[in-house]
Design an enzyme around this catalytic site. Structure first.
Site, PDB file in Angstrom:
ATOM      1  N   CYS A 198       6.168 -69.809   0.842  1.00 36.74           N
ATOM      2  CA  CYS A 198       7.428 -70.161   1.516  1.00 36.74           C
ATOM      3  C   CYS A 198       8.425 -70.591   0.450  1.00 36.74           C
ATOM      4  N   CYS A 247      16.841 -79.833   1.300  1.00 35.98           N
ATOM      5  CA  CYS A 247      15.463 -79.298   1.360  1.00 35.98           C
ATOM      6  C   CYS A 247      14.654 -80.018   2.431  1.00 35.98           C
ATOM      7  N   CYS A 279      18.523 -75.143  -1.972  1.00 37.48           N
ATOM      8  CA  CYS A 279      18.884 -76.137  -2.993  1.00 37.48           C
ATOM      9  C   CYS A 279      20.147 -75.708  -3.746  1.00 37.48           C
ATOM     10  N   CYS A 300      12.536 -74.547   0.956  1.00 44.71           N
ATOM     11  CA  CYS A 300      13.044 -75.770   0.316  1.00 44.71           C
ATOM     12  C   CYS A 300      13.616 -75.495  -1.076  1.00 44.71           C
ATOM     13  N   ASP A 354      -0.927 -73.379 -14.069  1.00 44.18           N
ATOM     14  CA  ASP A 354      -1.415 -73.587 -12.714  1.00 44.18           C
ATOM     15  C   ASP A 354      -2.943 -73.562 -12.670  1.00 44.18           C
ATOM     16  N   CYS A 411       2.542 -77.738   5.061  1.00 45.11           N
ATOM     17  CA  CYS A 411       3.366 -76.811   4.268  1.00 45.11           C
ATOM     18  C   CYS A 411       2.875 -75.370   4.457  1.00 45.11           C
ATOM     19  N   CYS A 444      13.185 -77.824   5.828  1.00 47.04           N
ATOM     20  CA  CYS A 444      11.762 -77.446   5.886  1.00 47.04           C
ATOM     21  C   CYS A 444      11.380 -77.129   7.336  1.00 47.04           C
ATOM     22  N   CYS A 500      19.417 -85.167  -7.735  1.00 48.38           N
ATOM     23  CA  CYS A 500      19.445 -84.842  -6.304  1.00 48.38           C
ATOM     24  C   CYS A 500      20.558 -85.627  -5.605  1.00 48.38           C
TER      25      CYS A 500
HETATM   26  C1  B12 Z   1      -1.493 -78.458  -5.350  1.00 47.09           C
HETATM   27  C2  B12 Z   1      -0.273 -77.599  -5.595  1.00 47.09           C
HETATM   28  C3  B12 Z   1       0.432 -77.129  -4.490  1.00 47.09           C
HETATM   29  C4  B12 Z   1       0.163 -77.637  -3.080  1.00 47.09           C
HETATM   30  C5  B12 Z   1       0.793 -79.055  -2.954  1.00 47.09           C
HETATM   31  C6  B12 Z   1       2.237 -79.102  -3.491  1.00 47.09           C
HETATM   32  C7  B12 Z   1       2.678 -80.459  -4.044  1.00 47.09           C
HETATM   33  N1  B12 Z   1       3.968 -80.694  -3.988  1.00 47.09           N
HETATM   34  O1  B12 Z   1       1.888 -81.228  -4.526  1.00 47.09           O
HETATM   35  C8  B12 Z   1       0.824 -76.523  -2.215  1.00 47.09           C
HETATM   36  C9  B12 Z   1      -0.202 -75.469  -1.869  1.00 47.09           C
HETATM   37  C10 B12 Z   1       1.485 -77.005  -0.908  1.00 47.09           C
HETATM   38  C11 B12 Z   1       1.829 -75.950  -3.209  1.00 47.09           C
HETATM   39  C12 B12 Z   1       2.970 -75.265  -2.832  1.00 47.09           C
HETATM   40  C13 B12 Z   1       3.892 -74.744  -3.725  1.00 47.09           C
HETATM   41  N2  B12 Z   1       3.762 -74.652  -5.063  1.00 47.09           N
HETATM   42 CO1  B12 Z   1       2.363 -75.500  -6.028  1.00 47.09          CO
HETATM   43  N3  B12 Z   1       1.107 -76.443  -7.175  1.00 47.09           N
HETATM   44  C14 B12 Z   1       0.139 -77.280  -6.918  1.00 47.09           C
HETATM   45  C15 B12 Z   1      -0.496 -77.779  -8.230  1.00 47.09           C
HETATM   46  C16 B12 Z   1      -1.803 -77.028  -8.444  1.00 47.09           C
HETATM   47  C17 B12 Z   1      -0.724 -79.299  -8.279  1.00 47.09           C
HETATM   48  C18 B12 Z   1       0.463 -80.156  -7.790  1.00 47.09           C
HETATM   49  C19 B12 Z   1       0.106 -81.631  -7.714  1.00 47.09           C
HETATM   50  O2  B12 Z   1      -0.291 -82.217  -8.691  1.00 47.09           O
HETATM   51  N4  B12 Z   1       0.236 -82.241  -6.545  1.00 47.09           N
HETATM   52  C20 B12 Z   1      -0.154 -83.609  -6.376  1.00 47.09           C
HETATM   53  C21 B12 Z   1       0.864 -84.431  -5.642  1.00 47.09           C
HETATM   54  C22 B12 Z   1       0.532 -85.906  -5.787  1.00 47.09           C
HETATM   55  O3  B12 Z   1       2.134 -84.155  -6.219  1.00 47.09           O
HETATM   56  P1  B12 Z   1       3.491 -84.629  -5.551  1.00 47.09           P
HETATM   57  O4  B12 Z   1       3.385 -84.707  -4.090  1.00 47.09           O
HETATM   58  O5  B12 Z   1       4.654 -83.870  -6.059  1.00 47.09           O
HETATM   59  O6  B12 Z   1       3.532 -86.067  -6.225  1.00 47.09           O
HETATM   60  C23 B12 Z   1       4.448 -87.034  -5.959  1.00 47.09           C
HETATM   61  C24 B12 Z   1       4.107 -87.907  -4.790  1.00 47.09           C
HETATM   62  O7  B12 Z   1       2.801 -88.345  -4.887  1.00 47.09           O
HETATM   63  C25 B12 Z   1       5.123 -88.965  -5.038  1.00 47.09           C
HETATM   64  N5  B12 Z   1       4.951 -90.265  -4.452  1.00 47.09           N
HETATM   65  C26 B12 Z   1       5.650 -91.224  -4.927  1.00 47.09           C
HETATM   66  N6  B12 Z   1       5.433 -92.311  -4.212  1.00 47.09           N
HETATM   67  C27 B12 Z   1       4.557 -92.044  -3.235  1.00 47.09           C
HETATM   68  C28 B12 Z   1       4.052 -92.841  -2.210  1.00 47.09           C
HETATM   69  C29 B12 Z   1       3.115 -92.319  -1.319  1.00 47.09           C
HETATM   70  C30 B12 Z   1       2.588 -93.168  -0.206  1.00 47.09           C
HETATM   71  C31 B12 Z   1       2.731 -90.962  -1.471  1.00 47.09           C
HETATM   72  C32 B12 Z   1       1.739 -90.378  -0.515  1.00 47.09           C
HETATM   73  C33 B12 Z   1       3.271 -90.199  -2.522  1.00 47.09           C
HETATM   74  C34 B12 Z   1       4.233 -90.745  -3.400  1.00 47.09           C
HETATM   75  O8  B12 Z   1       5.160 -89.054  -6.483  1.00 47.09           O
HETATM   76  C35 B12 Z   1       4.457 -88.007  -7.063  1.00 47.09           C
HETATM   77  C36 B12 Z   1       5.056 -87.531  -8.364  1.00 47.09           C
HETATM   78  O9  B12 Z   1       6.357 -87.023  -8.198  1.00 47.09           O
HETATM   79  C37 B12 Z   1       0.618 -77.374  -9.276  1.00 47.09           C
HETATM   80  C38 B12 Z   1       0.092 -76.920 -10.642  1.00 47.09           C
HETATM   81  C39 B12 Z   1      -0.373 -78.081 -11.490  1.00 47.09           C
HETATM   82  N7  B12 Z   1      -1.509 -77.936 -12.127  1.00 47.09           N
HETATM   83  O10 B12 Z   1       0.281 -79.108 -11.576  1.00 47.09           O
HETATM   84  C40 B12 Z   1       1.369 -76.215  -8.568  1.00 47.09           C
HETATM   85  C41 B12 Z   1       2.886 -76.146  -8.738  1.00 47.09           C
HETATM   86  C42 B12 Z   1       3.461 -77.522  -8.481  1.00 47.09           C
HETATM   87  N8  B12 Z   1       3.342 -75.243  -7.617  1.00 47.09           N
HETATM   88  C43 B12 Z   1       4.286 -74.505  -7.911  1.00 47.09           C
HETATM   89  C44 B12 Z   1       4.934 -73.646  -6.970  1.00 47.09           C
HETATM   90  C45 B12 Z   1       5.846 -72.566  -7.531  1.00 47.09           C
HETATM   91  C46 B12 Z   1       4.727 -73.819  -5.585  1.00 47.09           C
HETATM   92  C47 B12 Z   1       5.532 -73.182  -4.441  1.00 47.09           C
HETATM   93  C48 B12 Z   1       7.032 -73.086  -4.716  1.00 47.09           C
HETATM   94  C49 B12 Z   1       4.941 -71.771  -4.107  1.00 47.09           C
HETATM   95  C50 B12 Z   1       5.563 -71.096  -2.900  1.00 47.09           C
HETATM   96  N9  B12 Z   1       6.792 -70.572  -3.002  1.00 47.09           N
HETATM   97  O11 B12 Z   1       4.960 -70.993  -1.855  1.00 47.09           O
HETATM   98  C51 B12 Z   1       5.209 -74.161  -3.268  1.00 47.09           C
HETATM   99  C52 B12 Z   1       6.262 -75.288  -3.179  1.00 47.09           C
HETATM  100  C53 B12 Z   1       6.001 -76.332  -2.130  1.00 47.09           C
HETATM  101  C54 B12 Z   1       6.583 -77.697  -2.526  1.00 47.09           C
HETATM  102  N10 B12 Z   1       7.760 -78.036  -2.031  1.00 47.09           N
HETATM  103  O12 B12 Z   1       5.964 -78.395  -3.331  1.00 47.09           O
HETATM  104  C55 B12 Z   1       4.755 -74.672  -9.349  1.00 47.09           C
HETATM  105  C56 B12 Z   1       6.048 -75.486  -9.371  1.00 47.09           C
HETATM  106  C57 B12 Z   1       6.993 -75.135 -10.516  1.00 47.09           C
HETATM  107  C58 B12 Z   1       8.174 -76.079 -10.564  1.00 47.09           C
HETATM  108  N11 B12 Z   1       9.291 -75.604 -11.095  1.00 47.09           N
HETATM  109  O13 B12 Z   1       8.123 -77.206 -10.133  1.00 47.09           O
HETATM  110  C59 B12 Z   1       3.496 -75.415  -9.995  1.00 47.09           C
HETATM  111  C60 B12 Z   1       3.826 -76.417 -11.095  1.00 47.09           C
HETATM  112  C61 B12 Z   1       2.583 -74.280 -10.527  1.00 47.09           C
HETATM  113  C62 B12 Z   1       3.115 -73.671 -11.845  1.00 47.09           C
HETATM  114  N12 B12 Z   1       2.363 -73.733 -12.918  1.00 47.09           N
HETATM  115  O14 B12 Z   1       4.187 -73.166 -11.971  1.00 47.09           O
HETATM  116  N13 B12 Z   1       1.463 -76.234  -4.498  1.00 47.09           N
HETATM  117  S1  SF4 Z   2      18.021 -79.454  -1.956  1.00 49.97           S
HETATM  118 FE1  SF4 Z   2      17.742 -79.586  -4.204  1.00 49.97          FE
HETATM  119  S2  SF4 Z   2      19.284 -81.107  -4.892  1.00 49.97           S
HETATM  120 FE2  SF4 Z   2      19.100 -81.302  -2.658  1.00 49.97          FE
HETATM  121  S3  SF4 Z   2      17.588 -82.972  -2.417  1.00 49.97           S
HETATM  122 FE3  SF4 Z   2      16.460 -81.027  -2.315  1.00 49.97          FE
HETATM  123  S4  SF4 Z   2      15.774 -80.654  -4.406  1.00 49.97           S
HETATM  124 FE4  SF4 Z   2      17.378 -82.226  -4.541  1.00 49.97          FE
HETATM  125  S1  SF4 Z   3       7.435 -74.546   0.939  1.00 50.10           S
HETATM  126 FE1  SF4 Z   3       8.310 -74.287   3.033  1.00 50.10          FE
HETATM  127  S2  SF4 Z   3       6.908 -75.377   4.422  1.00 50.10           S
HETATM  128 FE2  SF4 Z   3       6.434 -76.034   2.302  1.00 50.10          FE
HETATM  129  S3  SF4 Z   3       7.652 -77.887   2.000  1.00 50.10           S
HETATM  130 FE3  SF4 Z   3       8.921 -76.192   1.267  1.00 50.10          FE
HETATM  131  S4  SF4 Z   3      10.140 -75.589   3.066  1.00 50.10           S
HETATM  132 FE4  SF4 Z   3       8.471 -76.857   3.827  1.00 50.10          FE
END
Ligand code: B12
Ligand code: SF4
Ligand code: SF4
Length: 328
Positions: A240, A193, A247, A243, A132, A213, A197, A187
């Site tokens: 949080c 999820c 699952c 989500c 991370d 979020c 949310c 999925c």
């Molecule tokens: C920034 C970040 C956050 C941000 C943004 C989350 C996100 N989903 O991007 C915030 C603060 C919200 C966050 C929250 C959480 N995080 Co976080 N976070 C990160 C971090 C630092 C980078 C993630 C990243 O690259 N995001 C960039 C975007 C682009 O990613 P994405 O949305 O998934 O990307 C997809 C979309 O762009 C999509 N897409 C496809 N087509 C299109 C079209 C359009 C128009 C768009 C817009 C997008 C799109 O495709 C992409 C690839 O799948 C990583 C660590 C790391 N260095 O990677 C940890 C990481 C992802 N987090 C982690 C965790 C544990 C969490 C939380 C569970 C913590 C909590 N309980 O509160 C939550 C979960 C929320 C969620 N559902 O994602 C873990 C996840 C572990 C795992 N098993 O997956 C990581 C990997 C850290 C770690 N080393 O363990 N996080």
């Molecule tokens: S709840 Fe789990 S299995 Fe269902 S859509 Fe979300 S990530 Fe996929």
């Molecule tokens: S961590 Fe909570 S607020 Fe963020 S996307 Fe998941 S359910 Fe929604």
């Protein structure tokens, strides 16, 4: 064991990772991520105030640029799932934050894995460990290393561990045989999820608008809550899990953590909201310096605690006004 065959070296690296207590390990190369999804996400404004996501974009898309000379990643998962829920009524804290800060705990284990890779012939200057931190696209590398699929909630799900896992990686110049990528999406038609949310933070499956979020609002965003953001966090003091809790892969497969340092700390899982609003810096440091609460810091936690108190009070008032019935 020192060997020149990429398959043998990869087996030795995997054995070292398992010996260090990681729950799963895979190996991948550092080829560019060419789908443009990160740019679309940034352009849509979904990163909010996380300026580092913009700064790091060039490397996040091209992981070979992160460490000069590195060609491969040894990617690991460590489960943090907690076997017991929080006590009823306690301010809600995401499971990943209940014990010692995972950056420290896994950082130490990853440093040992790095040493093991150096023992196998990796150059120290081309071998670095990350959890991370830095611009490593951790979920994408984990998927490429065969550890699971990137699910509709955007998290990586391992088919036998679920998603309550941290991802770590050591980038290295060691010649390693790679694992096949995880090519399937399990999925299916589920969307639990997305529907659960509480803030409707998913504009579409696999797309998260971080600005909505609760995890972002309570951990990453600095300063006072704007608009409705304060009400959005509901009873969540930190992070949080909604989500992930809903699952089915977690309901079936989540494996409780065996890491003693992830054991719940009372000051985290049973935090006193009134006290949190008033802590001075020295007391906050003494109590929370080794926990994930350090990221938003004293001011962030005080803001969250005051908001949860307000949200809980208005919820109670609302229930009283409606006579306590659920559907009135
Ligand atoms: C920034 C970040 C956050 C941000 C943004 C989350 C996100 N989903 O991007 C915030 C603060 C919200 C966050 C929250 C959480 N995080 Co976080 N976070 C990160 C971090 C630092 C980078 C993630 C990243 O690259 N995001 C960039 C975007 C682009 O990613 P994405 O949305 O998934 O990307 C997809 C979309 O762009 C999509 N897409 C496809 N087509 C299109 C079209 C359009 C128009 C768009 C817009 C997008 C799109 O495709 C992409 C690839 O799948 C990583 C660590 C790391 N260095 O990677 C940890 C990481 C992802 N987090 C982690 C965790 C544990 C969490 C939380 C569970 C913590 C909590 N309980 O509160 C939550 C979960 C929320 C969620 N559902 O994602 C873990 C996840 C572990 C795992 N098993 O997956 C990581 C990997 C850290 C770690 N080393 O363990 N996080
Ligand atoms: S709840 Fe789990 S299995 Fe269902 S859509 Fe979300 S990530 Fe996929
Ligand atoms: S961590 Fe909570 S607020 Fe963020 S996307 Fe998941 S359910 Fe929604």
């Amino acid at each position: 064991m020192r060997t020149n065959k990429p398959a043998d070296t990869a087996n030795a690296a995997r054995a070292a990772a398992r010996g260090l207590g990681f729950d799963a390990v895979g190996i991948c190369d550092l080829a560019p991520i060419a789908d443009g999804a990160l740019r679309r996400w940034l352009d849509a404004g979904y990163a909010g105030t996380m300026a580092y996501m913009h700064r790091q974009a060039g490397k996040r898309d091209q992981p070979a640029r992160i460490v000069a000379g590195a060609t491969h990643a040894v990617v690991v998962l460590a489960t943090y799932h907690q076997p017991m829920p929080q006590a009823a009524g306690a301010p809600r804290v995401a499971q990943y934050a209940w014990g010692d800060d995972y950056h420290r705990v896994l950082g130490e284990r990853l440093a040992a894995l790095r040493e093991a890779l150096i023992g196998l012939g990796a150059r120290p200057q081309a071998t670095r460990a990350y959890v991370d931190a830095g611009p490593v696209p951790e979920r994408e590398l984990a998927q490429r290393a065969g550890l699971g699929w990137i699910a509709k909630n955007t998290l990586l799900i391992h088919p036998r561990l679920g998603s309550f896992t941290f991802i770590g990686a050591v980038l290295t110049d060691l010649a390693l045989a790679v694992d096949p990528p995880f090519a399937t999406d399990h999925c299916g038609s589920c969307r639990a999820c997305l529907d659960a949310c509480p803030t409707a933070a998913f504009p579409a499956a696999r797309v998260l608008d971080a600005r909505r979020c609760i995890s972002y609002l309570t951990i990453e965003q600095r300063g006072p809550f704007a608009g409705d953001d304060g009400q959005r966090i509901g009873e969540w003091l930190f992070g949080c899990d909604v989500c992930q809790d809903v699952c089915p892969w977690n309901e079936k497969f989540a494996v409780p953590t065996a890491e003693p340092r992830f054991a719940p700390r009372p000051e985290v899982v049973a935090a006193d909201l009134d006290a949190l609003t008033q802590l001075d810096d020295a007391t906050f440091q003494a109590r929370y310096a080794e926990t994930a609460f350090e990221r938003p810091g004293r001011a962030g936690l005080a803001r969250n605690a005051a908001q949860v108190l307000e949200n809980t009070r208005s919820e109670t008032n609302l229930t009283r006004r409606h006579g306590g019935t659920e559907n009135s």
